[in-house]
Design a protein around this motif. Structure first.
Motif, PDB file in Angstrom:
ATOM      1  N   ASP A  79      17.647 -40.566  10.785  1.00  8.14           N
ATOM      2  CA  ASP A  79      16.709 -39.655  11.444  1.00  8.14           C
ATOM      3  C   ASP A  79      15.358 -40.295  11.731  1.00  8.14           C
ATOM      4  O   ASP A  79      14.417 -39.595  12.132  1.00  8.14           O
ATOM      5  CB  ASP A  79      16.490 -38.406  10.573  1.00  8.14           C
ATOM      6  N   SER A  80      15.227 -41.603  11.531  1.00  9.74           N
ATOM      7  CA  SER A  80      13.917 -42.247  11.662  1.00  9.74           C
ATOM      8  C   SER A  80      13.317 -42.080  13.051  1.00  9.74           C
ATOM      9  O   SER A  80      12.130 -41.738  13.198  1.00  9.74           O
ATOM     10  CB  SER A  80      14.019 -43.736  11.311  1.00  9.74           C
ATOM     11  N   GLU A  81      14.100 -42.333  14.091  1.00 12.93           N
ATOM     12  CA  GLU A  81      13.562 -42.226  15.451  1.00 12.93           C
ATOM     13  C   GLU A  81      13.157 -40.789  15.783  1.00 12.93           C
ATOM     14  O   GLU A  81      12.101 -40.553  16.385  1.00 12.93           O
ATOM     15  CB  GLU A  81      14.581 -42.748  16.464  1.00 12.93           C
ATOM     16  N   ARG A  82      13.988 -39.828  15.390  1.00  5.74           N
ATOM     17  CA  ARG A  82      13.648 -38.419  15.655  1.00  5.74           C
ATOM     18  C   ARG A  82      12.377 -38.019  14.901  1.00  5.74           C
ATOM     19  O   ARG A  82      11.535 -37.299  15.436  1.00  5.74           O
ATOM     20  CB  ARG A  82      14.810 -37.504  15.263  1.00  5.74           C
ATOM     21  N   ALA A  83      12.253 -38.472  13.666  1.00  4.13           N
ATOM     22  CA  ALA A  83      11.058 -38.154  12.884  1.00  4.13           C
ATOM     23  C   ALA A  83       9.818 -38.771  13.508  1.00  4.13           C
ATOM     24  O   ALA A  83       8.758 -38.131  13.579  1.00  4.13           O
ATOM     25  CB  ALA A  83      11.231 -38.658  11.449  1.00  4.13           C
ATOM     26  N   ALA A  84       9.931 -40.015  13.973  1.00  4.32           N
ATOM     27  CA  ALA A  84       8.786 -40.680  14.603  1.00  4.32           C
ATOM     28  C   ALA A  84       8.333 -39.922  15.847  1.00  4.32           C
ATOM     29  O   ALA A  84       7.132 -39.706  16.067  1.00  4.32           O
ATOM     30  CB  ALA A  84       9.143 -42.118  14.957  1.00  4.32           C
ATOM     31  N   ALA A 112       8.203 -49.201  15.904  1.00  2.02           N
ATOM     32  CA  ALA A 112       8.546 -49.342  17.324  1.00  2.02           C
ATOM     33  C   ALA A 112       8.411 -48.008  18.060  1.00  2.02           C
ATOM     34  O   ALA A 112       7.930 -47.962  19.196  1.00  2.02           O
ATOM     35  CB  ALA A 112       9.959 -49.887  17.461  1.00  2.02           C
ATOM     36  N   CYS A 113       8.822 -46.931  17.415  1.00  2.00           N
ATOM     37  CA  CYS A 113       8.764 -45.614  18.056  1.00  2.00           C
ATOM     38  C   CYS A 113       7.350 -45.039  18.079  1.00  2.00           C
ATOM     39  O   CYS A 113       6.971 -44.355  19.028  1.00  2.00           O
ATOM     40  CB  CYS A 113       9.695 -44.637  17.348  1.00  2.00           C
ATOM     41  N   LEU A 114       6.585 -45.316  17.021  1.00  5.89           N
ATOM     42  CA  LEU A 114       5.231 -44.768  16.921  1.00  5.89           C
ATOM     43  C   LEU A 114       4.209 -45.571  17.712  1.00  5.89           C
ATOM     44  O   LEU A 114       3.125 -45.066  18.042  1.00  5.89           O
ATOM     45  CB  LEU A 114       4.790 -44.716  15.451  1.00  5.89           C
ATOM     46  N   GLY A 115       4.525 -46.850  17.990  1.00  4.23           N
ATOM     47  CA  GLY A 115       3.540 -47.720  18.621  1.00  4.23           C
ATOM     48  C   GLY A 115       2.408 -48.081  17.687  1.00  4.23           C
ATOM     49  O   GLY A 115       1.298 -48.407  18.106  1.00  4.23           O
ATOM     50  N   ARG A 116       2.665 -48.034  16.396  1.00  2.68           N
ATOM     51  CA  ARG A 116       1.685 -48.382  15.358  1.00  2.68           C
ATOM     52  C   ARG A 116       2.462 -48.804  14.129  1.00  2.68           C
ATOM     53  O   ARG A 116       3.661 -48.555  14.021  1.00  2.68           O
ATOM     54  CB  ARG A 116       0.793 -47.184  15.042  1.00  2.68           C
TER      55      ARG A 116
END
Length: 299
Positions: A79-84, A112-116
């Motif tokens: 779920d990492s990408e969805r959470a980000a 990568a998803c957050l850009g930070r």
């Protein structure tokens, strides 16, 4: 300090509860049954050092992160990408994001998803949700945080809350060391539905553990990860210190929930393929857990 926990399962509730007890403003973001129970009666916290109810906030939406100085991301690896994506609109420019997750690549995927930058943290705790809004602690609770400009302040914050912390300049090796232990025990515990102490006594189990461990070490070496720890001793240490504990993978399957096997043995299989390393023992465990995940209810 306002601290948000994204993913109020067992790990998130444990560390969120410890930080709330230390006086921080904590909000747990989780699924409706836990959120409703915590809102109604507080977080029921059961551990050797403390047993009682902790008053803190709970929410079902990531917008509750707004204003948090620190976010602990404790969602399942899948779920990492969805959470980000859910967190991103609500993070302040100065908010620190920590990945308290199984596997070795979650911090990179969050970043990568957050850009930070999301900072990787290795988590060593035996804990479970005993019911809605009820966390039960079985042992340990220490963290290993990757070296960063924020690491010392974060370490002091956790230690003040009764959470042991070590700062490491090679946290990836630490995450791999934990991955190896998880790969040797989690799937076997899930397939047999046995706690570690019973599992370890099974005929031939020690040989299977050694096969899985050897494959993991070979993949790690090929991936440029130097494992300094004695992995076999680490596995035995978990068996000896938590003989009645079932793995998180076992708990997931017993509750009919998806497991993190894709990011444990499955990750080793994929990296092995990419690096030309055979991983037959890991492949079998991965395939069996996936079959059990997809088994019809009641079977």
């Amino acid at each position: 300090m306002k601290i948000a926990v994204m993913g109020a399962g067992a790990v998130g509730c444990y560390y969120g509860g410890m930080l709330a007890r230390a006086g921080h403003e904590v909000v747990l973001i989780g699924r409706p049954p836990h959120v409703e129970a915590i809102r109604a009666q507080g977080l029921r916290f059961e551990a050797a050092a403390f047993s009682g109810t902790i008053a803190l906030a709970a929410a079902g939406d990531a917008s509750a992160i707004k204003g948090a100085a620190l976010v602990l991301c404790c969602v399942k690896s899948g779920d990492s990408e969805r959470a980000a994506a859910a967190m991103a609109p609500h993070l302040e420019a100065t908010t620190i994001v920590l990945s308290l997750q199984n596997g070795v690549d979650n911090a990179a995927r969050l970043s990568a998803c957050l850009g930070r930058t999301a900072l990787p943290v290795a988590v060593y705790v035996a804990v479970e949700m005993a019911g809605p809004g009820h966390v039960r602690h079985h042992g340990r609770g220490d963290l290993v945080i990757g070296a960063s400009p924020e690491a010392e302040a974060l370490s002091a914050l956790f230690v003040a809350a009764g959470i042991p912390v070590r700062v490491s300049d090679n946290v990836m090796a630490t995450l791999w060391e934990k991955l190896i232990v998880n790969c040797t025990l989690n799937a076997l515990s899930a397939i047999t539905r046995q706690p570690y102490g019973v599992l370890a006594q099974g005929a031939g189990v020690a040989d299977v553990i050694d096969d899985v461990l050897s494959e993991c070490l070979a993949v790690a070496r090929a991936d440029g990860i130097a494992i300094a720890a004695d992995s076999r001793a680490a596995v035995q240490g978990i068996i000896d210190s938590m003989p009645t504990q079932r793995s998180s993978t076992a708990q997931d399957l017993m509750r009919g929930k998806p497991s993190e096997i894709d990011h444990l043995n499955g990750y080793v299989v994929r990296r092995g393929q990419a690096l030309g390393i055979a991983t037959p023992a890991n492949r079998v465990l991965y395939a069996l857990v996936r079959l059990l995940e997809n088994a019809p209810a009641g079977n």
